[in-house]
Design a protein around this motif. Structure first.
Motif, PDB file in Angstrom:
ATOM      1  N   GLN A   1      -7.013 -17.673  -7.357  1.00 51.50           N
ATOM      2  CA  GLN A   1      -5.677 -17.046  -6.875  1.00 51.50           C
ATOM      3  C   GLN A   1      -5.298 -17.293  -5.119  1.00 51.50           C
ATOM      4  O   GLN A   1      -4.514 -17.722  -4.710  1.00 51.50           O
ATOM      5  N   PHE A   2      -6.694 -17.210  -4.669  1.00 49.92           N
ATOM      6  CA  PHE A   2      -6.665 -17.590  -2.998  1.00 49.92           C
ATOM      7  C   PHE A   2      -6.217 -19.065  -2.854  1.00 49.92           C
ATOM      8  O   PHE A   2      -5.530 -19.455  -1.870  1.00 49.92           O
TER       9      PHE A   2
ATOM     10  N   HIS B   1       4.346 -26.256  -9.837  1.00 47.34           N
ATOM     11  CA  HIS B   1       3.110 -26.178 -10.506  1.00 47.34           C
ATOM     12  C   HIS B   1       2.276 -24.917 -10.255  1.00 47.34           C
ATOM     13  O   HIS B   1       1.702 -24.056 -10.846  1.00 47.34           O
ATOM     14  N   LEU B   2       2.096 -24.820  -8.866  1.00 47.71           N
ATOM     15  CA  LEU B   2       1.371 -23.658  -8.181  1.00 47.71           C
ATOM     16  C   LEU B   2       2.038 -22.408  -8.319  1.00 47.71           C
ATOM     17  O   LEU B   2       1.188 -21.373  -8.689  1.00 47.71           O
ATOM     18  N   ILE B   3       3.501 -22.337  -8.255  1.00 49.52           N
ATOM     19  CA  ILE B   3       3.958 -20.994  -8.755  1.00 49.52           C
ATOM     20  C   ILE B   3       3.775 -20.710 -10.113  1.00 49.52           C
ATOM     21  O   ILE B   3       3.594 -19.350 -10.343  1.00 49.52           O
ATOM     22  N   VAL B   4       3.768 -21.495 -11.039  1.00 50.20           N
ATOM     23  CA  VAL B   4       3.525 -21.258 -12.368  1.00 50.20           C
ATOM     24  C   VAL B   4       2.163 -20.941 -12.862  1.00 50.20           C
ATOM     25  O   VAL B   4       1.816 -19.692 -13.439  1.00 50.20           O
ATOM     26  N   LYS B   5       1.300 -21.396 -12.041  1.00 53.30           N
ATOM     27  CA  LYS B   5      -0.141 -21.054 -11.989  1.00 53.30           C
ATOM     28  C   LYS B   5      -0.357 -19.586 -11.622  1.00 53.30           C
ATOM     29  O   LYS B   5      -1.172 -18.772 -12.120  1.00 53.30           O
TER      30      LYS B   5
ATOM     31  N   ASP C   1      -1.369 -16.287 -13.877  1.00 52.63           N
ATOM     32  CA  ASP C   1      -2.704 -15.757 -13.347  1.00 52.63           C
ATOM     33  C   ASP C   1      -2.768 -14.267 -13.641  1.00 52.63           C
ATOM     34  O   ASP C   1      -2.094 -13.489 -13.402  1.00 52.63           O
ATOM     35  N   GLY C   2      -3.617 -13.957 -14.888  1.00 48.71           N
ATOM     36  CA  GLY C   2      -3.795 -12.684 -15.384  1.00 48.71           C
ATOM     37  C   GLY C   2      -5.026 -12.475 -16.065  1.00 48.71           C
ATOM     38  O   GLY C   2      -6.131 -13.344 -15.781  1.00 48.71           O
ATOM     39  N   PRO C   3      -5.405 -11.468 -16.820  1.00 51.82           N
ATOM     40  CA  PRO C   3      -6.610 -11.301 -17.533  1.00 51.82           C
ATOM     41  C   PRO C   3      -6.665 -12.453 -18.405  1.00 51.82           C
ATOM     42  O   PRO C   3      -5.966 -13.267 -18.888  1.00 51.82           O
ATOM     43  N   ALA C   4      -8.053 -12.656 -18.883  1.00 48.56           N
ATOM     44  CA  ALA C   4      -8.659 -13.804 -19.588  1.00 48.56           C
ATOM     45  C   ALA C   4      -7.761 -13.668 -20.922  1.00 48.56           C
ATOM     46  O   ALA C   4      -7.667 -12.293 -21.654  1.00 48.56           O
ATOM     47  N   PRO C   5      -7.463 -14.580 -21.738  1.00 43.45           N
ATOM     48  CA  PRO C   5      -6.754 -14.334 -22.961  1.00 43.45           C
ATOM     49  C   PRO C   5      -7.901 -13.646 -23.890  1.00 43.45           C
ATOM     50  O   PRO C   5      -9.043 -13.753 -23.855  1.00 43.45           O
TER      51      PRO C   5
END
Length: 477
Positions: free
Chosen positions: A206-207, A280-284, A288-292
């Motif tokens: 995320q950083f 691309h970065l915005i969608v990433k 970005d959330g908990p693992a599936p």
């Protein structure tokens, strides 16, 4: 008005200097990408495993082998043939593959490692080189990146001058990827210069994505401010050039002029890179959330009463066999060489009509838990080839495409019970923008070589504009 123009100049310089090093890193690594993915890409003899059917039918059913070895429960099993024998590949409840001879029932010591070695030699068609090392890899790294998707895999390193490494997923008898020394070096360079893995090592993904997005925004404003300056001063630039030519004076500001002219020429190209990269970065960051969720099943060996040896499909047509449990029933899952997947009840042997679609719907419901409920009818269809939405990057085929009424598509690989990917509205838009605006797939009609050359010229143009801009800044000092 003069003050506003000077402020535009000032901020254009600040933004340009801020983005200079990142632009150089991205364009240089972008220039190297065609060499890594196309021109210098290593060659391997075979990329797809085609199993050789056993010469004779196994003497023992899987239920007999499980009983002989006192195995009461398992996660899954398969059937593989190598080294002149047929084995039941049993995924134990501890997630370890064990191999039992389908003729004697005896366990094969270090079976998974031996099978990985066999497959690596099959793909390379190398039966003579020594194996330098073999290790089970459960995480991605610089040489086996997340783009390869498949885990866990065995990394089989050959003792050869080219340093060939082959990554093997034994459960599906397939290859994750392969690298030689040249590709490994290029992957390291690309990872550091283009995807900035060093930032992920410092502060996490995320950083890294936030920092990269801030730099891309700086590039966007540098581009816009440069175009604005050209619009505000173009008459002044034109008059200065005419006066210099009329007085026959030496062109002392040719660096500035080249920066402006070349910048105007490549401004659209730079805009496509910046917009697609930012999107691309915005969608990433958005995703970005908990693992599936991880799908897990436990099969009771007593449920395998119908012999797998009595299934009504010829052994010569069977590519793989698994066992799955859903809707309170257990089924043998047979994949054939034509990519058809059939289901037979393990208690009765009865075929399940549209079994693969039913199982895909069941798995999609499992992975969909917690997501917003969608009203309406879903449609399910098998995907056997990659396309613009479900591209090669996803690795897994065939998959079932579960289409929801809201436009979301969930792609399920039923043979591994895995969610290959899901594509919502924003994901679809981002994917298309990235492949067409960033990777120039719109040039695919001209061939991969032509597309790569055009993308390299575009990256080179952006690099030259940046270098001329920096040279102009130095000259003004």
């Amino acid at each position: 008005m003069a003050t506003a123009k000077q402020n535009f100049y000032k901020w254009h310089r600040i933004l340009g200097l801020t983005a200079l090093i990142p632009v150089m890193m991205w364009t240089l690594s972008g220039l190297s990408h065609p060499f890594m993915s196309n021109w210098f890409r290593p060659v391997i003899a075979l990329e797809v495993y085609k199993p050789v059917p056993a010469k004779t039918k196994p003497a023992l059913s899987v239920q007999q082998v499980l009983a002989q070895n006192n195995i009461s429960s398992l996660i899954n099993f398969g059937q593989v043939s190598f080294n002149n024998d047929t084995y039941y590949q049993v995924l134990s409840t501890d997630s370890v593959y064990n191999y039992y001879s389908a003729n004697t029932g005896k366990i094969l010591a270090h079976g998974d490692k031996l099978y990985a070695t066999y497959l690596a030699r099959y793909f390379t068609q190398d039966s003579t080189s020594k194996i330098k090392s073999i290790s089970l890899q459960k995480t991605f790294d610089g040489h086996y990146q997340p783009i390869n998707h498949l885990l866990p895999v065995w990394k089989v390193a050959f003792d050869r001058p080219d340093g060939m490494d082959v990554y093997i997923e034994t459960g599906q008898s397939r290859m994750g990827t392969f690298n030689n020394n040249t590709r490994k070096a290029m992957l390291t360079v690309f990872e550091q210069l283009h995807t900035w893995d060093f930032l992920a090592a410092i502060g996490g993904n995320q950083f890294r994505n936030v920092v990269m997005l801030l730099v891309v925004v700086a590039m966007l404003f540098s581009l816009l401010s440069g175009l604005t300056i050209y619009g505000l001063f173009w008459k002044k630039f034109k008059t200065a050039t005419q006066n210099r030519r009329a007085d026959n004076r030496k062109d002392t500001r040719f660096v500035h002029r080249f920066h402006r002219q070349l910048g105007l020429i490549v401004s659209f190209v730079m805009l496509t890179f910046v917009i697609s990269g930012a999107f691309h970065l915005i969608v990433k960051l958005h995703n970005d959330g908990p693992a599936p969720k991880v799908y897990a099943q436990h099969i009771n060996s007593k449920d395998l009463t119908f012999s797998n040896l009595a299934l009504p499909i010829a052994d010569s047509l069977v590519k793989n066999i698994n066992v799955v449990k859903f809707n309170d029933s257990t089924y043998y899952q047979l994949s054939d060489i034509k990519k058809n997947v059939s289901y037979f009840n393990t208690l009765t042997g009865a075929a399940l009509i549209n079994g693969d679609m039913q199982y895909a719907g069941y798995l999609s419901g499992f992975y969909h838990t917690g997501a917003a409920q969608v009203k309406g009818k879903t449609t399910i269809s098998q995907i056997r080839q990659f396309d613009n939405e479900y591209g090669f990057i996803n690795k897994r085929l065939p998959v079932q495409k579960v289409n929801y009424p809201n436009g979301e598509n969930w792609y399920i690989e039923t043979t591994t019970s895995q969610l290959a990917t899901k594509v919502a509205g924003i994901d679809r838009a981002e994917g298309l923008s990235f492949i067409f605006l960033h990777k120039y797939f719109g040039m695919s009609w001209a061939g991969k070589n032509a597309r790569d050359i055009v993308s390299m010229l575009a990256a080179l143009g952006v690099l030259m504009v940046s270098l001329f801009g920096f040279a102009a800044f130095i000259k003004n000092k």
